[in-house]
Design a protein around this motif. Structure first.
Motif, PDB file in Angstrom:
ATOM      1  N   VAL A   1      10.087  83.511  56.323  1.00 47.85           N
ATOM      2  CA  VAL A   1       9.938  83.683  54.876  1.00 47.85           C
ATOM      3  C   VAL A   1      11.263  84.164  54.300  1.00 47.85           C
ATOM      4  CG1 VAL A   1       8.716  84.885  53.040  1.00 47.85           C
ATOM      5  CG2 VAL A   1       7.476  84.174  55.092  1.00 47.85           C
ATOM      6  N   ARG A   2      11.836  83.381  53.416  1.00 46.83           N
ATOM      7  CA  ARG A   2      13.099  83.763  52.772  1.00 46.83           C
ATOM      8  C   ARG A   2      12.841  84.693  51.603  1.00 46.83           C
ATOM      9  NH1 ARG A   2      16.841  78.764  51.905  1.00 46.83           N
ATOM     10  NH2 ARG A   2      18.290  80.469  51.583  1.00 46.83           N
ATOM     11  N   ARG A   3      11.776  84.405  50.829  1.00 52.75           N
ATOM     12  CA  ARG A   3      11.394  85.314  49.743  1.00 52.75           C
ATOM     13  C   ARG A   3      10.008  84.975  49.229  1.00 52.75           C
ATOM     14  NH1 ARG A   3      13.986  83.895  44.045  1.00 52.75           N
ATOM     15  NH2 ARG A   3      13.899  81.645  44.174  1.00 52.75           N
ATOM     16  N   VAL A   4       9.381  85.977  48.620  1.00 55.19           N
ATOM     17  CA  VAL A   4       8.077  85.803  47.980  1.00 55.19           C
ATOM     18  C   VAL A   4       8.342  85.374  46.550  1.00 55.19           C
ATOM     19  CG1 VAL A   4       5.948  86.948  47.275  1.00 55.19           C
ATOM     20  CG2 VAL A   4       7.004  87.541  49.469  1.00 55.19           C
ATOM     21  N   LEU A   5       7.865  84.186  46.183  1.00 49.79           N
ATOM     22  CA  LEU A   5       8.061  83.670  44.835  1.00 49.79           C
ATOM     23  C   LEU A   5       6.983  84.179  43.884  1.00 49.79           C
ATOM     24  CD1 LEU A   5       8.892  79.993  45.795  1.00 49.79           C
ATOM     25  CD2 LEU A   5      10.514  81.788  45.130  1.00 49.79           C
ATOM     26  N   GLU A   6       5.747  84.210  44.359  1.00 44.50           N
ATOM     27  CA  GLU A   6       4.618  84.685  43.561  1.00 44.50           C
ATOM     28  C   GLU A   6       3.614  85.369  44.471  1.00 44.50           C
ATOM     29  OE1 GLU A   6       2.906  82.167  40.298  1.00 44.50           O
ATOM     30  OE2 GLU A   6       4.003  80.630  41.414  1.00 44.50           O
ATOM     31  N   GLU A   7       2.877  86.298  43.906  1.00 38.90           N
ATOM     32  CA  GLU A   7       1.800  86.979  44.626  1.00 38.90           C
ATOM     33  C   GLU A   7       0.722  87.296  43.603  1.00 38.90           C
ATOM     34  OE1 GLU A   7       1.149  91.257  46.880  1.00 38.90           O
ATOM     35  OE2 GLU A   7       3.167  90.616  46.371  1.00 38.90           O
ATOM     36  N   TRP A   8      -0.513  86.969  43.913  1.00 40.57           N
ATOM     37  CA  TRP A   8      -1.602  87.286  43.002  1.00 40.57           C
ATOM     38  C   TRP A   8      -2.891  87.508  43.765  1.00 40.57           C
ATOM     39  CZ3 TRP A   8       0.407  82.533  43.772  1.00 40.57           C
ATOM     40  CH2 TRP A   8      -0.442  81.478  44.023  1.00 40.57           C
ATOM     41  N   GLN A   9      -3.804  88.240  43.116  1.00 42.57           N
ATOM     42  CA  GLN A   9      -5.076  88.575  43.755  1.00 42.57           C
ATOM     43  C   GLN A   9      -6.094  88.950  42.689  1.00 42.57           C
ATOM     44  OE1 GLN A   9      -4.871  92.024  46.257  1.00 42.57           O
ATOM     45  NE2 GLN A   9      -6.871  91.665  47.133  1.00 42.57           N
ATOM     46  N   GLU A  10      -7.269  88.360  42.800  1.00 42.45           N
ATOM     47  CA  GLU A  10      -8.396  88.768  41.981  1.00 42.45           C
ATOM     48  C   GLU A  10      -8.989  90.026  42.614  1.00 42.45           C
ATOM     49  OE1 GLU A  10      -9.520  87.392  39.124  1.00 42.45           O
ATOM     50  OE2 GLU A  10      -7.873  85.956  39.198  1.00 42.45           O
ATOM     51  N   PRO A  11      -9.542  90.946  41.842  1.00 45.42           N
ATOM     52  CA  PRO A  11     -10.100  92.172  42.423  1.00 45.42           C
ATOM     53  C   PRO A  11     -11.110  91.877  43.539  1.00 45.42           C
ATOM     54  CG  PRO A  11     -10.043  92.333  40.048  1.00 45.42           C
ATOM     55  CD  PRO A  11      -9.659  90.924  40.400  1.00 45.42           C
ATOM     56  N   GLY A  12     -10.877  92.484  44.713  1.00 43.82           N
ATOM     57  CA  GLY A  12     -11.772  92.336  45.846  1.00 43.82           C
ATOM     58  C   GLY A  12     -11.651  91.025  46.601  1.00 43.82           C
ATOM     59  N   GLU A  13     -10.744  90.151  46.189  1.00 44.26           N
ATOM     60  CA  GLU A  13     -10.590  88.841  46.818  1.00 44.26           C
ATOM     61  C   GLU A  13      -9.348  88.814  47.706  1.00 44.26           C
ATOM     62  OE1 GLU A  13     -12.740  86.256  46.561  1.00 44.26           O
ATOM     63  OE2 GLU A  13     -14.024  87.578  45.386  1.00 44.26           O
ATOM     64  N   ALA A  14      -9.166  87.702  48.398  1.00 43.88           N
ATOM     65  CA  ALA A  14      -7.992  87.506  49.242  1.00 43.88           C
ATOM     66  C   ALA A  14      -6.734  87.471  48.377  1.00 43.88           C
ATOM     67  CB  ALA A  14      -8.121  86.203  50.020  1.00 43.88           C
TER      68      ALA A  14
END
Length: 78
Positions: free
Chosen positions: A29-42
């Motif tokens: 992994v060179r870099r994290v472009l995006e990260e997201w999560q719904e509450p309680g979800e993966a």
């Protein structure tokens, strides 16, 4: 390309993936472009990775924050 296959992931102390390993090989992994999560979800990550064929973008699903569980390589784009 839709893949949806299980992978293992080495993570940073912050919990972000730093390396993904699966049937298609080992991706750094060179870099994290995006990260997201719904509450309680993966947690979903869009990553810039290095593959044996060169750079690519990968979408990976990891366990909820602070949790343990499977990782899945959902998609990869060259």
């Amino acid at each position: 390309m839709l893949i949806d296959e299980p992978v293992s992931a080495e993570t940073t102390p912050a919990g972000h993936p730093s390396q993904i390993t699966g049937a298609r090989g080992c991706f750094h992994v060179r870099r994290v472009l995006e990260e997201w999560q719904e509450p309680g979800e993966a947690r979903f990550y869009r990553l810039q990775v290095t593959t044996p064929d060169g750079p690519a973008i990968a979408e990976v699903v990891g366990p909820a924050a602070g949790g343990a569980g499977p990782w899945t390589l959902r998609r990869i784009w060259p």
